[in-house]
Design an enzyme around this catalytic site. Structure first.
Site, PDB file in Angstrom:
ATOM      1  N   ASP A 119       0.858  -1.199   0.000  1.00 49.87           N
ATOM      2  CA  ASP A 119       0.000   0.000   0.000  1.00 49.87           C
ATOM      3  C   ASP A 119       0.886   1.238   0.000  1.00 49.87           C
ATOM      4  OD1 ASP A 119      -2.139   1.851   0.457  1.00 49.87           O
ATOM      5  OD2 ASP A 119      -3.179   0.455   1.770  1.00 49.87           O
ATOM      6  N   GLY A 166       4.220   0.544  -1.800  1.00 51.43           N
ATOM      7  CA  GLY A 166       4.128   0.496  -3.253  1.00 51.43           C
ATOM      8  C   GLY A 166       3.073   1.467  -3.757  1.00 51.43           C
ATOM      9  N   PHE A 200       0.553   1.598  -7.128  1.00 55.98           N
ATOM     10  CA  PHE A 200       0.178   0.815  -8.311  1.00 55.98           C
ATOM     11  C   PHE A 200       0.115   1.638  -9.603  1.00 55.98           C
ATOM     12  CE2 PHE A 200      -3.970   0.621  -5.712  1.00 55.98           C
ATOM     13  CZ  PHE A 200      -4.543   1.749  -6.285  1.00 55.98           C
ATOM     14  N   HIS A 220     -13.237  -0.174  -7.363  1.00 61.56           N
ATOM     15  CA  HIS A 220     -14.369   0.763  -7.446  1.00 61.56           C
ATOM     16  C   HIS A 220     -13.945   2.229  -7.293  1.00 61.56           C
ATOM     17  CE1 HIS A 220     -15.909   1.312  -2.969  1.00 61.56           C
ATOM     18  NE2 HIS A 220     -14.611   1.471  -3.065  1.00 61.56           N
TER      19      HIS A 220
HETATM   20  C1  LIG Z   1     -10.912   2.291  -0.259  1.00 61.09           C
HETATM   21  S1  LIG Z   1      -9.429   1.782   0.495  1.00 61.09           S
HETATM   22  C2  LIG Z   1      -9.649   0.047   0.640  1.00 61.09           C
HETATM   23  C3  LIG Z   1      -8.903  -0.564   1.789  1.00 61.09           C
HETATM   24  C4  LIG Z   1      -9.054  -2.067   1.987  1.00 61.09           C
HETATM   25  N1  LIG Z   1      -8.627  -2.840   0.862  1.00 61.09           N
HETATM   26  C5  LIG Z   1     -10.473  -2.426   2.337  1.00 61.09           C
HETATM   27  O1  LIG Z   1     -11.235  -2.814   1.463  1.00 61.09           O
HETATM   28  O2  LIG Z   1     -10.857  -2.264   3.496  1.00 61.09           O
HETATM   29  C6  LIG Z   1      -8.261   1.971  -0.807  1.00 61.09           C
HETATM   30  C7  LIG Z   1      -6.832   1.574  -0.448  1.00 61.09           C
HETATM   31  O3  LIG Z   1      -6.019   1.752  -1.625  1.00 61.09           O
HETATM   32  C8  LIG Z   1      -4.798   2.339  -1.248  1.00 61.09           C
HETATM   33  N2  LIG Z   1      -4.238   3.056  -2.407  1.00 61.09           N
HETATM   34  C9  LIG Z   1      -4.718   4.194  -2.969  1.00 61.09           C
HETATM   35  N3  LIG Z   1      -3.941   4.567  -3.989  1.00 61.09           N
HETATM   36  C10 LIG Z   1      -2.949   3.641  -4.092  1.00 61.09           C
HETATM   37  C11 LIG Z   1      -1.824   3.487  -4.951  1.00 61.09           C
HETATM   38  N4  LIG Z   1      -1.601   4.379  -5.923  1.00 61.09           N
HETATM   39  N5  LIG Z   1      -1.030   2.426  -4.767  1.00 61.09           N
HETATM   40  C12 LIG Z   1      -1.262   1.512  -3.769  1.00 61.09           C
HETATM   41  N6  LIG Z   1      -2.312   1.610  -2.917  1.00 61.09           N
HETATM   42  C13 LIG Z   1      -3.147   2.671  -3.062  1.00 61.09           C
HETATM   43  C14 LIG Z   1      -5.182   3.262  -0.103  1.00 61.09           C
HETATM   44  O4  LIG Z   1      -4.070   3.643   0.679  1.00 61.09           O
HETATM   45  C15 LIG Z   1      -6.204   2.417   0.646  1.00 61.09           C
HETATM   46  O5  LIG Z   1      -5.590   1.577   1.590  1.00 61.09           O
END
Ligand SMILES: C[S@@+](CC[C@H](N)C(=O)[O-])C[C@H]1O[C@@H](n2cnc3c(N)ncnc32)[C@H](O)[C@@H]1O
Length: 336
Positions: free
Chosen positions: A199, A225, A227, A245
């Site tokens: 993350d 990381g 993405f 989403h």
């Molecule tokens: C809506 S949250 C979902 C968290 C978890 N997977 C859940 O469902 O409870 C989105 C997650 O994506 C991570 N995130 C956002 N942009 C990202 C990126 N560019 N690379 C990696 N992770 C990212 C955020 O830090 C966050 O933890």
């Protein structure tokens, strides 16, 4: 007018926010945590919460009528559900997501009509900038958001630990694993499995603190990381919960392809969300979640199991299936 037709359902839905906001304020004020030690009389509870005498009796009794408190004479007590899930001092607390609803989304949803007309987000990023940048620039908001993710994902995390065939796999990464709800539930249920969260770097210390509180720091690790900039990490299983989403269609497909590229042959990609039913007429929570993505993001939207299986097949996954998890949530599994 037909005798069988009544406005009741319409009015109930229209007035729904009264009850909802009453519960959210009770959580904000710490009512259920105050009652964790045992029942309290009306005057004592009013004093502890700092309420005005004009409001307190109606507030407490409304919560009784809504099924969120018990009342015995003049004394108020937690219901079994509120004692377990709304007492802040318990590890089973799910109020993180409700605190975020109260502090952020309750206000932002006030601009829903504007979002419907403009297609533009209505949150902190209304004036520009990206949601995670805005949320993560303030340590308290970051912590609150990650705890909220634990609240919204706990049921799915437990179901994923139970329903996915973990015996066939040894390693996993939860991509965007936030505080670590899924990682912890999987590791607790399957001692042969190791993994972690991959993350944004700001989330690392909060993930590590949560993992330590469960005594799992030897088996679960954090890897920073992004993405948009890097390939996804290598593991037998990659998980994405509430990730796809957040983004528009080209980004969704890019993420699915990156998962395919990172997995070994036979590896599994597990996507979980409040998946919308294929006919788009039943999972109201999934559809409202998609409107929440309208409020929160520039291009995000929720989708059906058929949509996600299509993107997986397009990326090259040879086998895909949809499985219900809990409540409105389901997972899509793709096998490379
Ligand atoms: C809506 S949250 C979902 C968290 C978890 N997977 C859940 O469902 O409870 C989105 C997650 O994506 C991570 N995130 C956002 N942009 C990202 C990126 N560019 N690379 C990696 N992770 C990212 C955020 O830090 C966050 O933890």
């Amino acid at each position: 007018m037909s005798a069988a037709v009544s406005p009741e359902k319409i009015l109930q839905l229209g007035f729904g926010f009264w009850g909802s906001k009453t519960l959210l304020s009770a959580i904000e004020l710490g009512l259920f945590t105050q009652l964790a030690e045992g029942p309290l009389g009306h005057a004592e509870l009013e004093k502890r919460l700092g309420l005005h005498p004009r409001s307190s009796r109606d507030f407490f009794d409304a919560l009784v009528a809504l099924g969120m408190l018990r009342k015995d004479g003049d004394r108020y007590a937690n219901t079994p559900e509120c004692a377990q899930f709304l007492d802040r001092s318990k590890p089973t607390y799910v109020g993180g997501i409700l605190e975020m609803l109260n502090a952020r989304l309750y206000g932002f949803w006030g601009s829903l009509s504007e979002a419907l007309k403009t297609g533009k987000p209505q949150n902190e990023s209304k004036a520009g900038g990206d949601i995670f940048g805005q949320l993560y620039s303030d340590p308290a908001r970051l912590r609150g958001f990650l705890a909220a993710m634990t609240g919204v994902s706990m049921g799915s995390a437990m179901a994923i630990a139970q329903k996915f065939p973990w015996k066939e796999y040894k390693t996993f990464f939860d991509v965007g694993g936030a505080q670590g709800a899924v990682a912890v539930q999987v590791a607790r249920a399957h001692p042969h499995v190791t993994g972690g969260s991959w993350d944004l770097p700001q989330t690392g210390p909060i993930f590590e603190e949560y993992v330590r509180s469960h005594g799992l720091e030897k088996r679960l690790r954090f890897q920073a990381g992004n993405f948009f900039k890097e390939p996804l990490p290598k593991a037998d299983v990659l998980i994405m919960g509430h990730i796809l989403h957040d983004w528009d269609l080209p980004t969704k497909k890019m993420l699915v392809k990156k998962a395919y590229d990172a997995l070994p042959a036979g590896g599994a990609f597990l996507v979980y969300e409040a998946l919308i039913d294929d006919a788009r007429r039943e999972n109201a929570f999934g559809l409202l979640m998609s409107l929440n993505m309208l409020i929160e993001t520039p291009g995000g939207f929720d989708y059906t199991g058929a949509d996600c299986q299509g993107w997986m097949r397009e990326a090259g996954f040879r086998e895909t299936r949809v499985e219900h998890l809990v409540g409105p949530d389901s997972m899509v599994v793709g096998i490379k």
